[in-house]
Design an enzyme around this catalytic site. Structure first.
Site, PDB file in Angstrom:
ATOM      1  N   HIS A  74     -57.264 132.131 -28.299  1.00  0.00           N
ATOM      2  CA  HIS A  74     -56.671 130.635 -28.139  1.00  0.00           C
ATOM      3  C   HIS A  74     -55.308 130.192 -27.551  1.00  0.00           C
ATOM      4  O   HIS A  74     -54.431 131.974 -28.084  1.00  0.00           O
ATOM      5  CB  HIS A  74     -57.334 129.461 -29.352  1.00  0.00           C
ATOM      6  CG  HIS A  74     -56.486 127.750 -29.254  1.00  0.00           C
ATOM      7  ND1 HIS A  74     -56.882 127.451 -28.944  1.00  0.00           N
ATOM      8  CD2 HIS A  74     -55.443 128.240 -30.175  1.00  0.00           C
ATOM      9  CE1 HIS A  74     -55.919 126.397 -28.841  1.00  0.00           C
ATOM     10  NE2 HIS A  74     -54.731 126.529 -29.565  1.00  0.00           N
TER      11      HIS A  74
ATOM     12  N   GLY B 195     -61.886 132.616 -15.898  1.00  0.00           N
ATOM     13  CA  GLY B 195     -62.960 134.366 -16.128  1.00  0.00           C
ATOM     14  C   GLY B 195     -61.262 135.023 -16.185  1.00  0.00           C
ATOM     15  O   GLY B 195     -61.941 136.516 -16.246  1.00  0.00           O
TER      16      GLY B 195
ATOM     17  N   MET C 262     -65.454 125.971 -22.809  1.00  0.00           N
ATOM     18  CA  MET C 262     -64.874 124.645 -23.127  1.00  0.00           C
ATOM     19  C   MET C 262     -66.060 123.978 -23.927  1.00  0.00           C
ATOM     20  O   MET C 262     -66.053 122.713 -23.787  1.00  0.00           O
ATOM     21  CB  MET C 262     -64.815 124.205 -22.074  1.00  0.00           C
ATOM     22  CG  MET C 262     -63.918 125.383 -20.959  1.00  0.00           C
ATOM     23  SD  MET C 262     -62.235 125.539 -22.297  1.00  0.00           S
ATOM     24  CE  MET C 262     -61.396 124.443 -21.703  1.00  0.00           C
ATOM     25  N   ARG C 263     -66.907 124.245 -24.800  1.00  0.00           N
ATOM     26  CA  ARG C 263     -67.780 123.684 -25.612  1.00  0.00           C
ATOM     27  C   ARG C 263     -67.974 124.238 -26.634  1.00  0.00           C
ATOM     28  O   ARG C 263     -67.476 125.327 -27.167  1.00  0.00           O
ATOM     29  CB  ARG C 263     -69.527 124.276 -24.681  1.00  0.00           C
ATOM     30  CG  ARG C 263     -69.801 123.004 -23.601  1.00  0.00           C
ATOM     31  CD  ARG C 263     -69.305 121.677 -23.100  1.00  0.00           C
ATOM     32  NE  ARG C 263     -70.295 120.929 -24.492  1.00  0.00           N
ATOM     33  CZ  ARG C 263     -71.518 120.352 -23.622  1.00  0.00           C
ATOM     34  NH1 ARG C 263     -72.059 121.045 -23.219  1.00  0.00           N
ATOM     35  NH2 ARG C 263     -72.720 119.914 -25.049  1.00  0.00           N
TER      36      ARG C 263
ATOM     37  N   ASN D 204     -63.381 133.656 -30.805  1.00  0.00           N
ATOM     38  CA  ASN D 204     -62.742 133.223 -29.427  1.00  0.00           C
ATOM     39  C   ASN D 204     -61.239 133.596 -29.408  1.00  0.00           C
ATOM     40  O   ASN D 204     -60.831 133.859 -30.127  1.00  0.00           O
ATOM     41  CB  ASN D 204     -62.960 131.289 -30.025  1.00  0.00           C
ATOM     42  CG  ASN D 204     -62.023 130.699 -28.436  1.00  0.00           C
ATOM     43  OD1 ASN D 204     -62.660 130.830 -27.362  1.00  0.00           O
ATOM     44  ND2 ASN D 204     -61.637 129.645 -29.170  1.00  0.00           N
TER      45      ASN D 204
ATOM     46  N   ASN E  12     -59.880 136.113 -18.575  1.00  0.00           N
ATOM     47  CA  ASN E  12     -60.315 136.819 -19.643  1.00  0.00           C
ATOM     48  C   ASN E  12     -61.414 138.056 -19.434  1.00  0.00           C
ATOM     49  O   ASN E  12     -61.688 138.543 -20.183  1.00  0.00           O
ATOM     50  CB  ASN E  12     -60.383 136.367 -20.699  1.00  0.00           C
ATOM     51  CG  ASN E  12     -58.853 135.914 -21.501  1.00  0.00           C
ATOM     52  OD1 ASN E  12     -57.918 136.486 -22.150  1.00  0.00           O
ATOM     53  ND2 ASN E  12     -58.003 134.648 -20.962  1.00  0.00           N
TER      54      ASN E  12
HETATM   55  C1  GRF Z   1     -57.811 130.959 -22.345  1.00  0.00           C
HETATM   56  O1  GRF Z   1     -56.318 130.610 -21.630  1.00  0.00           O
HETATM   57  C2  GRF Z   1     -58.390 131.234 -22.947  1.00  0.00           C
HETATM   58  O2  GRF Z   1     -57.303 131.373 -24.178  1.00  0.00           O
HETATM   59  C3  GRF Z   1     -58.607 129.872 -23.554  1.00  0.00           C
HETATM   60  O3  GRF Z   1     -59.258 129.231 -22.206  1.00  0.00           O
HETATM   61  C4  GRF Z   1     -58.554 130.099 -21.185  1.00  0.00           C
HETATM   62  C5  GRF Z   1     -59.745 130.651 -20.780  1.00  0.00           C
HETATM   63  O4  GRF Z   1     -59.148 131.486 -18.998  1.00  0.00           O
HETATM   64  N1  GRF Z   1     -59.540 129.422 -24.098  1.00  0.00           N
HETATM   65  P1  GRF Z   1     -59.382 132.731 -18.102  1.00  0.00           P
HETATM   66  O5  GRF Z   1     -60.959 131.730 -17.944  1.00  0.00           O
HETATM   67  O6  GRF Z   1     -59.818 134.150 -19.202  1.00  0.00           O
HETATM   68  O7  GRF Z   1     -59.525 132.687 -16.987  1.00  0.00           O
END
Ligand code: GRF
Length: 183
Positions: free
Chosen positions: A97, A11, A78-79, A95, A13
């Protein structure tokens, strides 16, 4: 104007989104031990856990309608979401990436790019469609891989860019302000 954030893990982000002052109406996780839930708790944002995808989607829809939330933001979720849910929220699910899509889709994008030996990689924010990391691109930032970079330093660079870029892009989407999508 608010967003619902879906997470599965750390988390960071989500934290960047919270720190930016964007209004998060709810955080929803499919994993009960996701450390990101603590971040929601600390920020006094309501959060819920739904291990079953169908329930998670049903609840997300309910919350979005109830809270009048404008976007469903995936932050390390992640789903793969069901097509029906994706169609219902067409161009409302986004999303982030850690690569310059369409290169290096999937969940080991940074490592894959590193091992391939690319000299430029980056971060992409995109709409979510039925595929994995295949939705239309909203914004991108390129990151140069320097001669003295390691996989670790590259990961750091990418996450730093993500944490700045994701809140910016979401903020711009919420206010309807469209730059050229290059950060
Ligand atoms: C990030 O690198 C994002 O780009 C990818 O999953 C990771 C998530 O990291 N989709 P966090 O849970 O936000 O630390």
């Amino acid at each position: 104007m608010s967003i619902v954030v879906l997470i599965s893990g750390t988390g960071t982000n989500l934290q960047a989104i919270i720190d930016s002052g964007l209004e998060v109406s709810h955080v929803i996780s499919n994993i009960s031990e996701a450390p990101g839930l603590l971040r929601a708790e600390k920020a006094r944002i309501p959060w819920s856990v739904y291990p079953r995808l169908q329930n998670l989607e049903k609840y997300t829809t309910e919350i979005c309608k109830q809270e009048d939330s404008n976007y469903i933001v995936l932050a390390g979720f992640m789903r793969i979401l069901n097509p029906n849910f994706i169609h219902e929220w067409n161009r409302k699910i986004i999303n982030i990436h850690p690569s310059l899509l369409p290169a290096f889709k999937g969940n080991s994008a940074i490592k894959d790019a590193w091992e391939y030996g690319v000299k430029v990689t980056g971060v992409t924010v995109h709409y979510v469609d039925e595929g994995m990391d295949t939705g239309q691109i909203i914004a991108q930032k390129a990151i140069r891989i320097a001669g003295n970079d390691t996989l670790k330093s590259l990961e750091k660079k990418i996450h730093k860019v993500e944490h700045k870029m994701y809140p910016q892009v979401i903020g711009q989407m919420l206010t309807g302000f469209w730059p050229n999508g290059i950060y």
